[in-house]
Design an enzyme around this catalytic site. Structure first.
Site, PDB file in Angstrom:
ATOM      1  N   LYS A   1      53.717 -68.654  71.059  1.00 34.69           N
ATOM      2  CA  LYS A   1      52.449 -69.318  70.744  1.00 34.69           C
ATOM      3  C   LYS A   1      51.988 -69.548  69.359  1.00 34.69           C
TER       4      LYS A   1
ATOM      5  N   GLY B   1      65.817 -77.433  82.299  1.00 28.84           N
ATOM      6  CA  GLY B   1      64.826 -76.673  82.779  1.00 28.84           C
ATOM      7  C   GLY B   1      63.469 -77.147  82.711  1.00 28.84           C
ATOM      8  N   GLY B   2      62.608 -77.548  83.389  1.00 22.42           N
ATOM      9  CA  GLY B   2      61.223 -77.977  83.404  1.00 22.42           C
ATOM     10  C   GLY B   2      60.177 -77.081  83.853  1.00 22.42           C
ATOM     11  N   GLY B   3      60.697 -75.567  83.487  1.00 21.29           N
ATOM     12  CA  GLY B   3      59.679 -74.833  83.777  1.00 21.29           C
ATOM     13  C   GLY B   3      58.764 -74.180  82.578  1.00 21.29           C
ATOM     14  N   TYR B   4      58.430 -73.116  82.508  1.00 24.11           N
ATOM     15  CA  TYR B   4      57.330 -72.483  81.312  1.00 24.11           C
ATOM     16  C   TYR B   4      57.900 -72.847  80.171  1.00 24.11           C
TER      17      TYR B   4
ATOM     18  N   GLU C   1      56.851 -76.027  77.539  1.00 21.83           N
ATOM     19  CA  GLU C   1      56.200 -75.529  76.239  1.00 21.83           C
ATOM     20  C   GLU C   1      56.906 -75.968  75.199  1.00 21.83           C
TER      21      GLU C   1
ATOM     22  N   GLY D   1      65.490 -70.356  83.595  1.00 19.18           N
ATOM     23  CA  GLY D   1      64.912 -69.059  84.144  1.00 19.18           C
ATOM     24  C   GLY D   1      65.207 -67.740  83.609  1.00 19.18           C
TER      25      GLY D   1
ATOM     26  N   ASP E   1      58.556 -57.358  84.620  1.00 20.95           N
ATOM     27  CA  ASP E   1      59.465 -58.452  84.837  1.00 20.95           C
ATOM     28  C   ASP E   1      60.777 -57.688  85.866  1.00 20.95           C
TER      29      ASP E   1
ATOM     30  N   HIS F   1      26.669 -72.922  76.069  1.00 18.37           N
ATOM     31  CA  HIS F   1      26.691 -74.182  75.520  1.00 18.37           C
ATOM     32  C   HIS F   1      26.677 -74.347  74.004  1.00 18.37           C
TER      33      HIS F   1
HETATM   34  C1  LIG Z   1      59.900 -67.626  75.344  1.00 19.16           C
HETATM   35  C2  LIG Z   1      59.095 -66.968  76.405  1.00 19.16           C
HETATM   36  C3  LIG Z   1      57.521 -66.956  76.445  1.00 19.16           C
HETATM   37  C4  LIG Z   1      56.818 -66.215  77.078  1.00 19.16           C
HETATM   38  N1  LIG Z   1      55.425 -66.567  76.961  1.00 19.16           N
HETATM   39  C5  LIG Z   1      54.457 -65.887  77.642  1.00 19.16           C
HETATM   40  C6  LIG Z   1      53.260 -66.028  77.645  1.00 19.16           C
HETATM   41  O1  LIG Z   1      52.854 -67.070  76.835  1.00 19.16           O
HETATM   42  N2  LIG Z   1      52.224 -65.431  78.589  1.00 19.16           N
HETATM   43  C7  LIG Z   1      52.857 -64.518  79.219  1.00 19.16           C
HETATM   44  O2  LIG Z   1      52.120 -63.734  80.088  1.00 19.16           O
HETATM   45  N3  LIG Z   1      54.443 -64.126  79.317  1.00 19.16           N
HETATM   46  C8  LIG Z   1      54.980 -64.698  78.607  1.00 19.16           C
HETATM   47  N4  LIG Z   1      56.516 -64.583  78.707  1.00 19.16           N
HETATM   48  C9  LIG Z   1      57.118 -63.443  79.526  1.00 19.16           C
HETATM   49  C10 LIG Z   1      56.859 -62.162  78.952  1.00 19.16           C
HETATM   50  O3  LIG Z   1      57.347 -62.168  77.726  1.00 19.16           O
HETATM   51  C11 LIG Z   1      57.280 -61.101  79.928  1.00 19.16           C
HETATM   52  O4  LIG Z   1      56.660 -61.201  81.273  1.00 19.16           O
HETATM   53  C12 LIG Z   1      56.893 -59.668  79.354  1.00 19.16           C
HETATM   54  O5  LIG Z   1      57.553 -59.442  78.187  1.00 19.16           O
HETATM   55  C13 LIG Z   1      57.405 -58.535  80.530  1.00 19.16           C
HETATM   56  O6  LIG Z   1      57.216 -57.553  79.853  1.00 19.16           O
HETATM   57  P1  LIG Z   1      57.939 -56.282  80.499  1.00 19.16           P
HETATM   58  O7  LIG Z   1      57.699 -54.909  79.862  1.00 19.16           O
HETATM   59  O8  LIG Z   1      58.091 -56.176  81.982  1.00 19.16           O
HETATM   60  O9  LIG Z   1      59.554 -56.711  79.892  1.00 19.16           O
HETATM   61  P2  LIG Z   1      60.235 -56.994  78.411  1.00 19.16           P
HETATM   62  O10 LIG Z   1      59.042 -57.528  77.618  1.00 19.16           O
HETATM   63  O11 LIG Z   1      61.445 -57.706  78.976  1.00 19.16           O
HETATM   64  O12 LIG Z   1      60.653 -55.586  77.891  1.00 19.16           O
HETATM   65  C14 LIG Z   1      61.712 -54.733  78.356  1.00 19.16           C
HETATM   66  C15 LIG Z   1      62.242 -53.954  77.352  1.00 19.16           C
HETATM   67  O13 LIG Z   1      62.885 -53.072  78.314  1.00 19.16           O
HETATM   68  C16 LIG Z   1      64.165 -52.942  77.340  1.00 19.16           C
HETATM   69  N5  LIG Z   1      65.334 -52.434  78.073  1.00 19.16           N
HETATM   70  C17 LIG Z   1      66.039 -53.361  78.823  1.00 19.16           C
HETATM   71  N6  LIG Z   1      67.165 -52.465  79.314  1.00 19.16           N
HETATM   72  C18 LIG Z   1      66.832 -51.110  79.037  1.00 19.16           C
HETATM   73  C19 LIG Z   1      67.451 -49.928  79.242  1.00 19.16           C
HETATM   74  N7  LIG Z   1      68.458 -49.805  80.105  1.00 19.16           N
HETATM   75  N8  LIG Z   1      66.975 -48.797  78.649  1.00 19.16           N
HETATM   76  C20 LIG Z   1      65.897 -48.960  77.977  1.00 19.16           C
HETATM   77  N9  LIG Z   1      65.327 -50.245  77.479  1.00 19.16           N
HETATM   78  C21 LIG Z   1      65.946 -51.112  78.112  1.00 19.16           C
HETATM   79  C22 LIG Z   1      64.445 -54.190  76.505  1.00 19.16           C
HETATM   80  O14 LIG Z   1      65.179 -54.234  75.245  1.00 19.16           O
HETATM   81  C23 LIG Z   1      63.092 -54.760  76.235  1.00 19.16           C
HETATM   82  O15 LIG Z   1      62.630 -54.502  74.900  1.00 19.16           O
HETATM   83  C24 LIG Z   1      57.290 -65.308  77.842  1.00 19.16           C
HETATM   84  C25 LIG Z   1      58.836 -65.114  78.019  1.00 19.16           C
HETATM   85  C26 LIG Z   1      59.575 -65.728  77.034  1.00 19.16           C
HETATM   86  C27 LIG Z   1      60.997 -65.462  77.024  1.00 19.16           C
HETATM   87  N1  LIG Z   2      52.892 -69.517  79.484  1.00 16.75           N
HETATM   88  C1  LIG Z   2      53.524 -68.198  80.040  1.00 16.75           C
HETATM   89  O1  LIG Z   2      53.087 -67.479  80.403  1.00 16.75           O
HETATM   90  C2  LIG Z   2      55.109 -68.232  79.923  1.00 16.75           C
HETATM   91  C3  LIG Z   2      55.712 -68.757  79.022  1.00 16.75           C
HETATM   92  C4  LIG Z   2      57.144 -68.789  78.983  1.00 16.75           C
HETATM   93  C5  LIG Z   2      57.813 -68.040  79.530  1.00 16.75           C
HETATM   94  N2  LIG Z   2      57.147 -67.151  80.822  1.00 16.75           N
HETATM   95  C6  LIG Z   2      57.947 -66.487  81.764  1.00 16.75           C
HETATM   96  O2  LIG Z   2      59.295 -66.456  81.406  1.00 16.75           O
HETATM   97  C7  LIG Z   2      59.957 -66.782  82.683  1.00 16.75           C
HETATM   98  C8  LIG Z   2      61.103 -67.659  82.502  1.00 16.75           C
HETATM   99  O3  LIG Z   2      60.733 -68.973  81.917  1.00 16.75           O
HETATM  100  P1  LIG Z   2      61.564 -70.189  82.109  1.00 16.75           P
HETATM  101  O4  LIG Z   2      60.986 -71.520  81.542  1.00 16.75           O
HETATM  102  O5  LIG Z   2      63.157 -70.024  81.513  1.00 16.75           O
HETATM  103  O6  LIG Z   2      62.024 -70.049  83.826  1.00 16.75           O
HETATM  104  P2  LIG Z   2      61.102 -70.950  84.956  1.00 16.75           P
HETATM  105  O7  LIG Z   2      61.699 -70.422  86.265  1.00 16.75           O
HETATM  106  O8  LIG Z   2      59.690 -71.252  84.847  1.00 16.75           O
HETATM  107  O9  LIG Z   2      61.726 -72.436  84.672  1.00 16.75           O
HETATM  108  C9  LIG Z   2      63.069 -72.779  84.844  1.00 16.75           C
HETATM  109  C10 LIG Z   2      63.422 -74.131  85.287  1.00 16.75           C
HETATM  110  O10 LIG Z   2      64.734 -74.426  85.302  1.00 16.75           O
HETATM  111  C11 LIG Z   2      65.123 -75.095  86.199  1.00 16.75           C
HETATM  112  N3  LIG Z   2      66.367 -74.933  86.290  1.00 16.75           N
HETATM  113  C12 LIG Z   2      67.268 -74.009  86.651  1.00 16.75           C
HETATM  114  N4  LIG Z   2      68.599 -74.223  86.896  1.00 16.75           N
HETATM  115  C13 LIG Z   2      68.692 -75.513  86.050  1.00 16.75           C
HETATM  116  C14 LIG Z   2      69.745 -76.150  86.159  1.00 16.75           C
HETATM  117  N5  LIG Z   2      70.880 -75.948  85.951  1.00 16.75           N
HETATM  118  N6  LIG Z   2      69.464 -77.443  85.596  1.00 16.75           N
HETATM  119  C15 LIG Z   2      68.330 -77.947  85.314  1.00 16.75           C
HETATM  120  N7  LIG Z   2      67.167 -77.317  85.681  1.00 16.75           N
HETATM  121  C16 LIG Z   2      67.353 -76.160  86.279  1.00 16.75           C
HETATM  122  C17 LIG Z   2      64.201 -74.342  87.433  1.00 16.75           C
HETATM  123  O11 LIG Z   2      64.349 -75.353  88.664  1.00 16.75           O
HETATM  124  C18 LIG Z   2      63.065 -74.339  86.781  1.00 16.75           C
HETATM  125  O12 LIG Z   2      62.108 -75.318  86.844  1.00 16.75           O
HETATM  126  C19 LIG Z   2      59.060 -67.559  83.668  1.00 16.75           C
HETATM  127  O13 LIG Z   2      59.104 -67.480  84.971  1.00 16.75           O
HETATM  128  C20 LIG Z   2      57.498 -66.968  83.145  1.00 16.75           C
HETATM  129  O14 LIG Z   2      57.363 -65.938  83.901  1.00 16.75           O
HETATM  130  C21 LIG Z   2      55.861 -67.378  80.771  1.00 16.75           C
END
Ligand SMILES: Cc1cc2nc3c(=O)[nH]c(=O)nc-3n(C[C@H](O)[C@H](O)[C@H](O)COP(=O)(O)OP(=O)(O)OC[C@H]3O[C@@H](n4cnc5c(N)ncnc54)[C@H](O)[C@@H]3O)c2cc1C
Ligand SMILES: NC(=O)c1ccc[n+]([C@@H]2O[C@H](COP(=O)([O-])OP(=O)(O)OC[C@H]3O[C@@H](n4cnc5c(N)ncnc54)[C@H](O)[C@@H]3O)[C@@H](O)[C@H]2O)c1
Length: 467
Positions: A51, A182-185, A189, A278, A317, A452
């Site tokens: 972000k 992948g056309g997800g988040y 974005e 994903g 997660d 407003h």
């Molecule tokens: C590019 C990207 C953009 C995102 N944007 C958004 C967003 O805008 N808004 C939003 O709400 N979410 C967003 N997300 C998703 C968000 O980051 C996750 O949902 C969130 O971080 C989940 O928190 P968590 O604590 O469950 O897991 P994580 O943040 O994954 O934290 C888990 C931690 O556990 C540690 N760990 C793993 N295995 C072990 C082990 N065996 N022992 C000890 N520690 C361990 C890892 O190192 C990690 O630090 C985004 C994700 C990505 C990848």
């Molecule tokens: N704005 C937010 O809150 C935000 C931003 C980024 C990530 N996230 C979190 O991180 C997670 C992971 O994000 P992401 O975008 O990687 O996953 P996602 O699940 O949102 O999207 C993955 C996309 O890839 C497609 N896909 C999978 N395999 C493919 C292939 N072989 N060829 C073409 N398309 C394929 C899927 O159909 C899906 O649309 C999200 O589920 C979300 O929870 C959240």
């Protein structure tokens, strides 16, 4: 063997809110995370850094329309500078978190290492100092998720969100041509951010809709607002990624041809390919052996965040229920409450009222049940909308495309859900989400005097349209 009250596996959003609350309540808590810092992947390579890049892209996009606002001059973009800004934000937050942790140092410790489950009370931590065992009455599994890389030949040539958004990442120059798998988040974005800085972008999505799984009408509302220069191919089955001697990457994919039978193969050239297909849950070692219930590679947790083993909780997660940061935080807080209640469920997490924002340029957000989900349940919701073309703030910013749409239960007029497409969506969804979670009605929203000239006034205006 060290004895503590609570141990968390991970120190991200699923872990530290509980750890802090429990430590403040007098419990001795240890968080274990290989990163050795708090905030997990959200700060390391997720929400915050992505972000930080987004907001600069938005500013830059707006700057290109400065003349409309009576401003003049040329603004250029230096992608390395954008990455430096992202890094600064990450560093600031890490410093802040370290100070927060230090204030509770008496009862809360963060150990850098990887944890594995030995039994339902014992965690073994492997670190550079060797192995150490901890025994705790309560364990919170919050080990999060990691990038999923599908087994496509050449997938190792792709970059991932880790390469783009990690602190001090080496991804410092804008690729001229970016292909996103992948056309997800993450895919959509990032496609809009890098497009805003000038990259030519192609998104390859295997399903027949971008943002698959989301309400088709919501997606249909957002899709035409995205930069039309971003080429979007749905139904694309990526077959290979190959690299040439000059560094050019070629992505080969099959796509259904509606006029003929069978698929046809196409190729697209790129300077970088982002794999955004994903994420998968990271289940700690030992989970299966100690009898923890897993389903589709995730730890099963109920709405009180309890696993099948007494005293063991799974937040964020790792349980895969709503993989968003604020959902992880909310779950973590519920788990801490239930731990303080002696593993008695004192509270439950409301998975149905978590706001979701797709932070594309422009944004879109939703919360609760929207049209498709309601139809699937046989509910003919009372629907009302507010068009941003009528909104003062949208007019001030010249961003008048999009809408606020609300869905009410017929009879009770209870708000069941809503979406916002366009300006301030990620902010507006908070008010709608609070209303959904508190069971507010159209009367409540209509009676509230939203500020407003802010876009939030569209929420009360939409509700008033019903009366
Ligand atoms: C590019 C990207 C953009 C995102 N944007 C958004 C967003 O805008 N808004 C939003 O709400 N979410 C967003 N997300 C998703 C968000 O980051 C996750 O949902 C969130 O971080 C989940 O928190 P968590 O604590 O469950 O897991 P994580 O943040 O994954 O934290 C888990 C931690 O556990 C540690 N760990 C793993 N295995 C072990 C082990 N065996 N022992 C000890 N520690 C361990 C890892 O190192 C990690 O630090 C985004 C994700 C990505 C990848
Ligand atoms: N704005 C937010 O809150 C935000 C931003 C980024 C990530 N996230 C979190 O991180 C997670 C992971 O994000 P992401 O975008 O990687 O996953 P996602 O699940 O949102 O999207 C993955 C996309 O890839 C497609 N896909 C999978 N395999 C493919 C292939 N072989 N060829 C073409 N398309 C394929 C899927 O159909 C899906 O649309 C999200 O589920 C979300 O929870 C959240």
């Amino acid at each position: 063997m060290q004895h503590v009250d609570v141990i968390t596996l991970g120190a991200g959003g699923g872990a530290y809110p509980a750890a802090f609350r429990l430590a403040r309540a007098g419990r001795r808590v240890v968080m274990v995370d290989p990163k050795g810092v708090m905030s997990g992947n959200c700060l390391a390579e997720g929400c915050v850094p992505s972000k930080a890049v987004r907001e600069v892209a938005e500013l830059y996009r707006t700057a290109q329309r400065f003349e409309r606002f009576g401003l003049s001059g040329e603004i250029g973009a230096d992608f390395a500078g954008v990455v430096a800004h992202k890094d600064r934000v990450q560093r600031t937050r890490y410093t802040q978190h370290a100070a927060e942790l230090a204030r509770l140092a008496e009862r809360l410790t963060l150990v850098q290492g990887v944890a594995r489950l030995q039994d339902a009370y014992t965690v073994v931590v492997e670190s550079e100092h060797g192995e150490e065992s901890y025994r705790a009455e309560h364990i919170i599994i919050a080990s999060g998720s990691d990038v999923f890389v599908p087994p496509i030949p050449g997938a190792e040539l792709c970059v991932t969100s880790h390469d783009l958004y990690a602190l001090d990442s080496s991804f410092k120059s804008l690729p001229r041509r970016l292909v996103v798998i992948g056309g997800g988040y993450i895919g959509l974005e990032t496609a809009t951010f890098l497009r805003a800085f000038g990259a030519e972008v192609t998104v390859l999505e295997m399903m027949d809709q971008i943002l698959p799984g989301m309400d088709p009408d919501f997606v249909a509302g957002l899709a035409p607002l995205l930069d039309p220069a971003i080429r979007r191919v749905t139904g694309a089955k990526v077959e290979t990624i190959e690299n040439a001697a000059d560094g050019t990457l070629t992505v080969r994919y099959a796509v259904g041809d509606k006029n003929e039978t069978g698929d046809k193969t196409e190729t697209v050239a790129a300077d970088a390919v982002l794999m955004a297909a994903g994420r998968h849950a990271v289940v700690p070692e030992g989970a299966e052996a100690i009898g923890l219930e897993l389903q589709r590679g995730r730890v099963v947790a109920d709405t009180a965040l309890r696993t099948n083993l007494p005293g063991l909780y799974a937040c964020g997660d790792v349980n895969g229920r709503v993989p968003l940061f604020h959902a992880a935080v909310g779950q973590s807080l519920i788990a801490s409450r239930n731990i303080l209640g002696g593993d008695q469920a004192l509270d439950y997490f409301d998975f149905g009222a978590v706001p979701t924002t797709i932070f594309t340029l422009p944004m879109a957000a939703y919360v609760g049940h929207t049209r498709a989900a309601l139809k699937a349940r046989g509910i003919e919701a009372l629907e009302t909308a507010y068009n941003f073309a009528e909104d003062s703030r949208a007019q001030i910013f010249d961003e008048t495309q999009g809408e606020i749409r609300l869905f009410f239960e017929p009879g009770t007029l209870r708000l069941l859900g809503g979406w916002i497409i366009g300006i301030d969506a990620g902010q507006l969804v908070g008010e709608i989400g609070l209303a959904v979670s508190k069971g507010l009605t159209a009367h409540d929203l209509a009676a509230f005097c939203d500020q407003h000239p802010m876009a939030s006034e569209g929420i009360s205006k939409a509700a008033r349209a019903l009366f």
